[in-house]
Write a protein that holds these residues in place. Structure first.
Motif, PDB file in Angstrom:
ATOM      1  N   HIS A   1       4.545   6.395 -12.530  1.00  0.00           N
ATOM      2  CA  HIS A   1       5.566   7.439 -12.607  1.00  0.00           C
ATOM      3  C   HIS A   1       4.913   8.800 -12.816  1.00  0.00           C
ATOM      4  O   HIS A   1       4.001   8.944 -13.638  1.00  0.00           O
TER       5      HIS A   1
ATOM      6  N   GLY B   1       7.595   1.569   1.636  1.00  0.00           N
ATOM      7  CA  GLY B   1       7.954   1.759   0.249  1.00  0.00           C
ATOM      8  C   GLY B   1       8.510   0.480  -0.344  1.00  0.00           C
ATOM      9  O   GLY B   1       8.884  -0.448   0.380  1.00  0.00           O
ATOM     10  N   PRO B   2       8.552   0.392  -1.669  1.00  0.00           N
ATOM     11  CA  PRO B   2       9.110  -0.808  -2.310  1.00  0.00           C
ATOM     12  C   PRO B   2      10.596  -0.964  -1.984  1.00  0.00           C
ATOM     13  O   PRO B   2      11.346   0.004  -2.016  1.00  0.00           O
TER      14      PRO B   2
ATOM     15  N   GLN C   1       0.965   5.883  -5.878  1.00  0.00           N
ATOM     16  CA  GLN C   1       0.394   4.545  -5.749  1.00  0.00           C
ATOM     17  C   GLN C   1      -0.987   4.665  -5.133  1.00  0.00           C
ATOM     18  O   GLN C   1      -1.133   5.130  -4.012  1.00  0.00           O
TER      19      GLN C   1
ATOM     20  N   ARG D   1      -2.478 -12.573  -9.208  1.00  0.00           N
ATOM     21  CA  ARG D   1      -2.722 -11.304  -8.516  1.00  0.00           C
ATOM     22  C   ARG D   1      -2.642 -11.504  -7.006  1.00  0.00           C
ATOM     23  O   ARG D   1      -2.142 -10.653  -6.281  1.00  0.00           O
TER      24      ARG D   1
ATOM     25  N   LEU E   1      16.222   1.772  -8.751  1.00  0.00           N
ATOM     26  CA  LEU E   1      15.758   2.906  -7.972  1.00  0.00           C
ATOM     27  C   LEU E   1      15.620   2.492  -6.509  1.00  0.00           C
ATOM     28  O   LEU E   1      15.185   1.383  -6.219  1.00  0.00           O
ATOM     29  N   VAL E   2      15.978   3.407  -5.617  1.00  0.00           N
ATOM     30  CA  VAL E   2      15.808   3.191  -4.184  1.00  0.00           C
ATOM     31  C   VAL E   2      14.676   4.103  -3.725  1.00  0.00           C
ATOM     32  O   VAL E   2      14.752   5.328  -3.887  1.00  0.00           O
ATOM     33  N   PHE E   3      13.641   3.515  -3.162  1.00  0.00           N
ATOM     34  CA  PHE E   3      12.425   4.243  -2.798  1.00  0.00           C
ATOM     35  C   PHE E   3      12.433   4.662  -1.339  1.00  0.00           C
ATOM     36  O   PHE E   3      13.026   3.998  -0.478  1.00  0.00           O
ATOM     37  N   GLY E   4      11.724   5.757  -1.070  1.00  0.00           N
ATOM     38  CA  GLY E   4      11.456   6.148   0.306  1.00  0.00           C
ATOM     39  C   GLY E   4      10.263   5.392   0.856  1.00  0.00           C
ATOM     40  O   GLY E   4       9.669   4.552   0.176  1.00  0.00           O
ATOM     41  N   LYS E   5       9.896   5.725   2.091  1.00  0.00           N
ATOM     42  CA  LYS E   5       8.807   5.018   2.757  1.00  0.00           C
ATOM     43  C   LYS E   5       7.444   5.505   2.312  1.00  0.00           C
ATOM     44  O   LYS E   5       6.437   4.850   2.544  1.00  0.00           O
TER      45      LYS E   5
ATOM     46  N   TYR F   1       6.714   8.938  -7.695  1.00  0.00           N
ATOM     47  CA  TYR F   1       5.708   7.973  -8.119  1.00  0.00           C
ATOM     48  C   TYR F   1       4.482   8.121  -7.224  1.00  0.00           C
ATOM     49  O   TYR F   1       4.575   8.532  -6.065  1.00  0.00           O
TER      50      TYR F   1
ATOM     51  N   TYR G   1      10.632  -5.846  -6.890  1.00  0.00           N
ATOM     52  CA  TYR G   1      10.613  -5.148  -5.618  1.00  0.00           C
ATOM     53  C   TYR G   1       9.675  -5.883  -4.664  1.00  0.00           C
ATOM     54  O   TYR G   1       8.703  -6.524  -5.090  1.00  0.00           O
TER      55      TYR G   1
ATOM     56  N   GLY H   1      -3.710  -0.654  -3.299  1.00  0.00           N
ATOM     57  CA  GLY H   1      -3.841  -1.950  -3.949  1.00  0.00           C
ATOM     58  C   GLY H   1      -3.386  -1.997  -5.394  1.00  0.00           C
ATOM     59  O   GLY H   1      -3.646  -2.972  -6.092  1.00  0.00           O
ATOM     60  N   ARG H   2      -2.735  -0.948  -5.862  1.00  0.00           N
ATOM     61  CA  ARG H   2      -2.298  -0.919  -7.257  1.00  0.00           C
ATOM     62  C   ARG H   2      -0.788  -0.747  -7.355  1.00  0.00           C
ATOM     63  O   ARG H   2      -0.102  -0.531  -6.369  1.00  0.00           O
ATOM     64  N   GLY H   3      -0.278  -0.841  -8.583  1.00  0.00           N
ATOM     65  CA  GLY H   3       1.145  -0.612  -8.801  1.00  0.00           C
ATOM     66  C   GLY H   3       1.468   0.875  -8.779  1.00  0.00           C
ATOM     67  O   GLY H   3       0.594   1.717  -8.655  1.00  0.00           O
ATOM     68  N   LEU H   4       2.743   1.182  -8.877  1.00  0.00           N
ATOM     69  CA  LEU H   4       3.181   2.568  -8.858  1.00  0.00           C
ATOM     70  C   LEU H   4       3.115   3.174 -10.255  1.00  0.00           C
ATOM     71  O   LEU H   4       3.408   2.497 -11.244  1.00  0.00           O
TER      72      LEU H   4
ATOM     73  N   LEU I   1      10.387  12.991 -13.435  1.00  0.00           N
ATOM     74  CA  LEU I   1      11.802  12.686 -13.214  1.00  0.00           C
ATOM     75  C   LEU I   1      12.589  13.977 -13.322  1.00  0.00           C
ATOM     76  O   LEU I   1      12.358  14.777 -14.241  1.00  0.00           O
TER      77      LEU I   1
ATOM     78  N   PHE J   1       5.714   8.491  -3.467  1.00  0.00           N
ATOM     79  CA  PHE J   1       7.057   8.025  -3.133  1.00  0.00           C
ATOM     80  C   PHE J   1       8.090   8.772  -3.957  1.00  0.00           C
ATOM     81  O   PHE J   1       7.896   8.990  -5.158  1.00  0.00           O
TER      82      PHE J   1
ATOM     83  N   GLN K   1      13.067  10.595  -8.875  1.00  0.00           N
ATOM     84  CA  GLN K   1      11.759  10.425  -9.504  1.00  0.00           C
ATOM     85  C   GLN K   1      10.677  10.404  -8.423  1.00  0.00           C
ATOM     86  O   GLN K   1      10.928  10.010  -7.281  1.00  0.00           O
TER      87      GLN K   1
ATOM     88  N   PHE L   1       5.433  -0.066 -13.730  1.00  0.00           N
ATOM     89  CA  PHE L   1       5.146  -1.102 -12.753  1.00  0.00           C
ATOM     90  C   PHE L   1       3.908  -1.913 -13.122  1.00  0.00           C
ATOM     91  O   PHE L   1       2.940  -1.388 -13.694  1.00  0.00           O
ATOM     92  N   GLY L   2       3.936  -3.187 -12.756  1.00  0.00           N
ATOM     93  CA  GLY L   2       2.746  -4.002 -12.774  1.00  0.00           C
ATOM     94  C   GLY L   2       1.931  -3.766 -11.508  1.00  0.00           C
ATOM     95  O   GLY L   2       2.351  -3.017 -10.622  1.00  0.00           O
ATOM     96  N   SER L   3       0.773  -4.426 -11.415  1.00  0.00           N
ATOM     97  CA  SER L   3      -0.104  -4.244 -10.256  1.00  0.00           C
ATOM     98  C   SER L   3       0.343  -5.054  -9.047  1.00  0.00           C
ATOM     99  O   SER L   3      -0.194  -4.880  -7.961  1.00  0.00           O
TER     100      SER L   3
ATOM    101  N   LEU M   1       6.311  -6.564  -6.524  1.00  0.00           N
ATOM    102  CA  LEU M   1       6.102  -5.705  -7.682  1.00  0.00           C
ATOM    103  C   LEU M   1       7.177  -5.957  -8.725  1.00  0.00           C
ATOM    104  O   LEU M   1       8.350  -6.111  -8.400  1.00  0.00           O
TER     105      LEU M   1
END
Lengths: 112, 113
Positions: free
Chosen positions: A45, B42-43, A37, B9, A100-104, A35, B35, A40-43, A48, A88, A33, B104-106, B91
Motif C-alpha cells: 500500500h 491486476g488482482p 508491486q 509459495r 477493493l477493485v484493482f486496475g490492470k 499500490y 485475489y 514476484g512479490r505481494g502488493l 489512500l 495499481f 488507493q 498483502f502476502g507474497s 494473493l
C-alpha cells in the motif's frame, strides 16, 4: 471485472525525473488507493485518498482525486531506480462491501 | 508474525488435482480477502471474510473454488479438479476492518500442467 484503468500502461524514465500515472474508474467510490508491486512479490500500500479529499501527499508521492471525472493521478517526484515496479490503483465502491477493485496496472521503469 | 503469510509459495498441480492454499493474516485483523492475479494483469477479487463470515464470494469463478475461515483467523482457498486456466498467483490480504488499506502476502503461484 476490473474497474480502474491506469494510463499509461508502461513508462520508462531516468532517475531524478518525475513520474505521473493516471487512473480512471467507473462507479462512485468511498476511497481510492494506490499500490506498488515488485516483480514476484505481494502488493504494498502506498496511499489512500477518500472521496471527499482532492489531494494528498506522502513523502515523494502526491495523489489527486477528481470524483466528477472519476479519475485520479499519482505523482512520484525525484524518482529512484528502486521505484521500478508495477503500480495499481484500486477503488472501494460506495455502498459495496469492503473489497477493493484493482486496475490492470502500470509498469514503471526508472533507469539509473 | 509481522505480516500476512501464505503457503505454499509455489504449487505445481496436474490437471484434475485438488489444491489447498493457506493464508495466515496479521493477528487481530478482522477482514481477509483472496485475489487471483494472472500474469501481467491486476488482482481480481475472489472472496472476502469478516471474521469467520464469508460476506462476499461474488468473484469465485466456479463451484470448483471454495474458501473457508472457520475460526476467524487462518483461511484456506481450495480449488477442486484444477484446470490450466486456474494457473495464476493467488494473493491473500488482511485488514483491521475499518475500510482502509490492505496488507498483502507474497502470494502462492499455482501452475496447473
Amino acid at each position: 471485472s476490473q474497474q480502474g484503468e491506469e494510463d499509461p500502461q508502461a513508462l520508462s524514465i531516468q532517475e531524478g525525473e518525475n513520474a505521473t500515472m493516471n487512473c480512471s474508474y467507473k462507479t462512485s467510490i468511498n476511497n481510492l488507493q494506490w499500490y506498488r508491486q515488485n516483480s514476484g512479490r505481494g502488493l504494498v500500500h502506498l496511499i489512500l485518498i477518500r472521496s471527499n479529499e482532492r489531494e494528498k501527499h506522502s513523502g515523494r508521492l502526491r495523489v489527486t482525486l477528481d470524483t466528477s471525472k472519476k479519475s485520479s493521478s499519482l505523482l512520484i517526484t525525484a524518482s529512484r531506480a528502486a521505484d521500478t515496479a508495477s503500480y495499481f490503483c484500486a477503488t472501494e465502491t460506495q455502498g459495496g462491501s469492503e473489497k477493493l477493485v484493482f486496475g490492470k496496472g502500470m509498469k514503471l521503469t526508472v533507469n539509473p | 508474525g509481522a505480516g500476512v503469510s501464505q503457503s505454499p509459495r509455489y504449487k505445481v498441480a496436474k490437471r484434475g488435482q485438488d489444491v489447498a492454499l493457506r493464508c495466515d493474516p496479521i493477528s487481530g485483523h478482522v477482514s481477509l480477502f483472496w485475489y487471483q492475479q494472472a500474469l501481467g494483469q491486476g488482482p481480481e477479487f475472489l472472496t472476502y471474510f469478516q471474521n469467520e463470515a464469508q460476506l462476499d464470494k461474488s468473484g469465485l469463478p466456479s463451484d470448483r473454488f471454495f474458501a473457508e475461515r472457520p475460526e476467524g483467523s487462518v483461511s484456506t482457498l481450495k480449488i477442486q479438479r484444477t484446470q490450466q486456466e486456474d494457473s495464476a498467483v493467488y494473493l491473500c490480504a488482511s485488514s483491521p476492518g475499518q475500510r482502509g488499506k490492505l496488507f498483502f502476502g507474497s502470494g502462492t503461484q499455482l501452475s496447473v500442467l
